[in-house]
Design a protein around this motif. Structure first.
Motif, PDB file in Angstrom:
ATOM      1  N   LEU A 165       0.575  -1.295  -0.434  1.00 40.54           N
ATOM      2  CA  LEU A 165       0.072  -0.182   0.392  1.00 40.54           C
ATOM      3  C   LEU A 165       0.554   1.339   0.132  1.00 40.54           C
ATOM      4  N   TYR A 169       1.958   3.059  -4.430  1.00 45.34           N
ATOM      5  CA  TYR A 169       1.414   4.702  -4.339  1.00 45.34           C
ATOM      6  C   TYR A 169       2.607   5.436  -4.833  1.00 45.34           C
ATOM      7  N   ALA A 192      -4.755  11.487   2.606  1.00 43.48           N
ATOM      8  CA  ALA A 192      -6.158  10.725   2.493  1.00 43.48           C
ATOM      9  C   ALA A 192      -5.740   9.390   2.473  1.00 43.48           C
ATOM     10  N   HIS A 193      -4.776   8.790   1.914  1.00 42.17           N
ATOM     11  CA  HIS A 193      -3.856   7.756   1.103  1.00 42.17           C
ATOM     12  C   HIS A 193      -3.749   6.816   2.489  1.00 42.17           C
ATOM     13  N   ALA A 196      -6.854   5.727   4.161  1.00 46.67           N
ATOM     14  CA  ALA A 196      -7.318   4.455   3.714  1.00 46.67           C
ATOM     15  C   ALA A 196      -6.250   3.605   4.233  1.00 46.67           C
TER      16      ALA A 196
ATOM     17  N   ARG B 150     -20.629  -0.175   2.675  1.00 47.78           N
ATOM     18  CA  ARG B 150     -20.420   0.586   3.422  1.00 47.78           C
ATOM     19  C   ARG B 150     -20.605   2.260   2.500  1.00 47.78           C
ATOM     20  N   GLN B 157      -9.575   5.207  -4.778  1.00 49.10           N
ATOM     21  CA  GLN B 157      -8.413   4.909  -3.967  1.00 49.10           C
ATOM     22  C   GLN B 157      -8.996   3.386  -3.251  1.00 49.10           C
ATOM     23  N   LEU B 160      -6.669   1.526  -6.378  1.00 51.04           N
ATOM     24  CA  LEU B 160      -5.556   2.203  -5.966  1.00 51.04           C
ATOM     25  C   LEU B 160      -5.329   0.569  -5.018  1.00 51.04           C
ATOM     26  N   ALA B 161      -5.963   0.187  -4.694  1.00 50.90           N
ATOM     27  CA  ALA B 161      -5.210  -0.690  -2.997  1.00 50.90           C
ATOM     28  C   ALA B 161      -5.388  -2.453  -4.050  1.00 50.90           C
ATOM     29  N   SER B 164      -3.043  -1.935  -6.281  1.00 46.00           N
ATOM     30  CA  SER B 164      -1.175  -2.284  -5.449  1.00 46.00           C
ATOM     31  C   SER B 164      -1.365  -3.222  -4.662  1.00 46.00           C
ATOM     32  N   LEU B 165      -1.955  -4.311  -4.661  1.00 46.93           N
ATOM     33  CA  LEU B 165      -1.481  -5.499  -3.864  1.00 46.93           C
ATOM     34  C   LEU B 165      -1.333  -6.765  -5.075  1.00 46.93           C
ATOM     35  N   PHE B 204     -12.015  -4.083   3.707  1.00 49.67           N
ATOM     36  CA  PHE B 204     -12.321  -2.234   2.993  1.00 49.67           C
ATOM     37  C   PHE B 204     -13.544  -1.901   2.843  1.00 49.67           C
TER      38      PHE B 204
END
Lengths: 207, 207, 207, 207
Positions: A165, A169, A192-193, A196, B150, B157, B160-161, B164-165, B204
DNA sequence: GATGAATGAGGGTTCATTCAT
DNA sequence: GATGAATGAACCCTCATTCAT
């Protein structure tokens, strides 16, 4: 005598530092011996005197950034604060390290381009591996016993998730900024990143 | 005539394909025009004929891999399956794409080394941006309304998550394998990683 | 003290011996100070300490091989055996010396490449010249009086002829072997050559 | 077009000629690319364009001098004059060739220093071998039948003997002149040497 | 007397590119 | 439209040597 030795070590250190920057910025092939020499206020000849070859210099630079990370990680205490707090602190520490040490990301990316050729051959490999995964395991254990973390989380996977993460980024900040049309390093976006990301890690280990 | 034109385009295409591989494997500075020419069964002169310079060739290669990703992403449907299922499918799609297209990772890393210099100057930049983030936003909306996701999750984001992973794990597979002492691409480890990553993404967005 | 001096001389001797080999094998330009130092179990610095420069080292090496030849030749007796026998013995001696001392050939060839620059400047030149030509003259005289050799043979020319037939064969063994397609150093061929050469020399001085 | 091709070949030829001189004068290690380029009125870059490496240039130079010798030898007629006359002519031809082509001796010596490494690998080796030994065999046969030469002389050994007497004298002219204290290339000494050498060869094959 | 540290100058070679049809 | 020939500028590296005790 002592003075000369200190000078010698200082010159070597200046060259190594300059090499770390150069390789991180330009990759292996793009790195220029002359720029390293100039940045180190030394001569190209001295680079070869101390490091024998461009490859030798790269190996030393790579080992140096891994050693620096390990040294920094060795100062981290995961056994003091409340488990979830400790976990968040660790995330912040890792991400902050990546942020403050772009040369680490640059060198590691370059080494991956080369399929970790140099790292695998490094006799110091074992010493370079951080014991931090083990500490994360202990933290997970403590969190479980405190009733705030679930069982079944692999510490290595947790470490990889945290690293991912932050690393992705920052490493890809330039293309992502271009593609998404916003400066990912602007304080607001960065905050913000991290927020999160922390949430993601907490939810991952939560009950 | 048509044949000749088609041949010309075919040659151009072979050169471009060879360039993508070459830049992905060796970076910009490490890439060799001669290897590109040979792999494309053409001549170095033709490379310059079609792409004017090494930089021009790199730009075309970079645009080509972004276009391929966008084309692949454009086939994804996030509005059909049950929201959480759709999200997991999307994760699997992205990660599988990275796995099957190491040249994408290689070129993007190289472009970041150069601070996205080429990408920012590309007139095709807007066309290269995938509309997938928008679709993710719609999916989150749908999930919320269905009471399985939610509110307050930023689609960018989330993207990006997910990226990323997958990206970090594959891009750094060589150094990580060396440091952790296990082959990260072995089927078992890969499966375990995707499982944990999916769980992370689900948790998440979960309520 | 004596020990130290002996050690010093021993080091110098080891360096000189290594230098002879190195120059003979690689020529002047191809010779490497580092290889000499290593072979002599000493340091490059010591080479300069004792011989001042690469040229100084070469001069010493050259003088050394000439001195060795002269010392060997000084043991030869041409006044004892029957004249034609003595002549044959001398041929065998010379050729055997070349065979057993490839470093002589190597250094002499190298010195000729340099137009005998070092030899001409050597203050020891006179000492290095072997008195063997004079002895050959006496032998010719004796052979004449014994009625087995003709008059009018120049001893220097005889010496050159003997040297030629051995030196050329050994010095050029590699190219000749390649061109003729047979190993000139194989015992059979070597024997045959010496036999023909002896016959040639005998017939040359015969009545 | 034709002009350019001719220019290209002319440039290549000038470089090769300059290389022959340079390697003959300085050996392989002592040869300087820059001197070759300058002497050929070309650039160092062109040397690599045509010959790929210093080693490639040496190989070409070596093949060139062997080809020149073979071409010269191919003009020799040993079947016309009276046998002993023909033999003497051949000796004179060989020795005169060595005298007029010091670059042949220089390159062959250098190649022997390298143990004929390049020659053995040359695909042209067979073409470079002169058919002159065969012709000498025929000459010996003819001399025998004419009753002026003896039987049992190996043509290859005869060739080696002739070559030895000329090659050694010229190749080692500098050290020999220094050691013997006279200029071996002075007309008088040269004449005397050829005379003695011819006599030697004649006596060798005589009845 | 002996030696570790340092280095200027240049070596062979490669690279991306342009020339000239 | 397509291509063989040519090249300036660097690049990594090595060599013989000197510095400084």
């Amino acid at each position: 005598m002592t003075t000369r030795v200190r000078d010698a070590q200082a010159t070597r250190a200046r060259i190594l530092k300059a090499a770390v920057r150069e390789f991180a910025r330009h990759g292996f092939s793009g790195a220029r011996g002359e720029r390293v020499a100039r940045a180190a206020r030394s001569s190209e000849r001295m680079v070869y005197y101390y490091f024998a070859s461009k490859e030798g210099l790269f190996r030393a630079a790579l080992e140096s950034v891994y050693a620096s990370l390990r040294d920094a990680e060795s100062t981290v205490r995961l056994d003091e604060a409340e488990p979830l707090e400790a976990l968040e602190s660790f995330c912040r520490f890792v991400w902050d390290y990546y942020l403050k040490h772009p040369e680490f990301i640059g060198l590691v990316n370059t080494e991956n381009l080369h399929q970790a050729r140099h790292l695998r051959r490094s006799p110091q490999l074992d010493e370079l591996v951080s014991p931090v995964v083990g500490q994360l395991g202990a933290l997970l254990e403590r969190g479980q016993q405190a009733g705030v973390m679930r069982a079944g989380v692999d510490p290595a996977q947790l470490y990889l998730a945290i690293a991912s993460l932050g690393y992705f980024y920052l490493s890809n900040q330039h293309t992502l900024s271009a593609v998404l049309g916003r400066d990912l390093l602007a304080p607001g976006h960065l905050q913000a990143h991290w927020l999160a990301a922390v949430q993601m890690i907490r939810r991952f280990v939560a009950l």
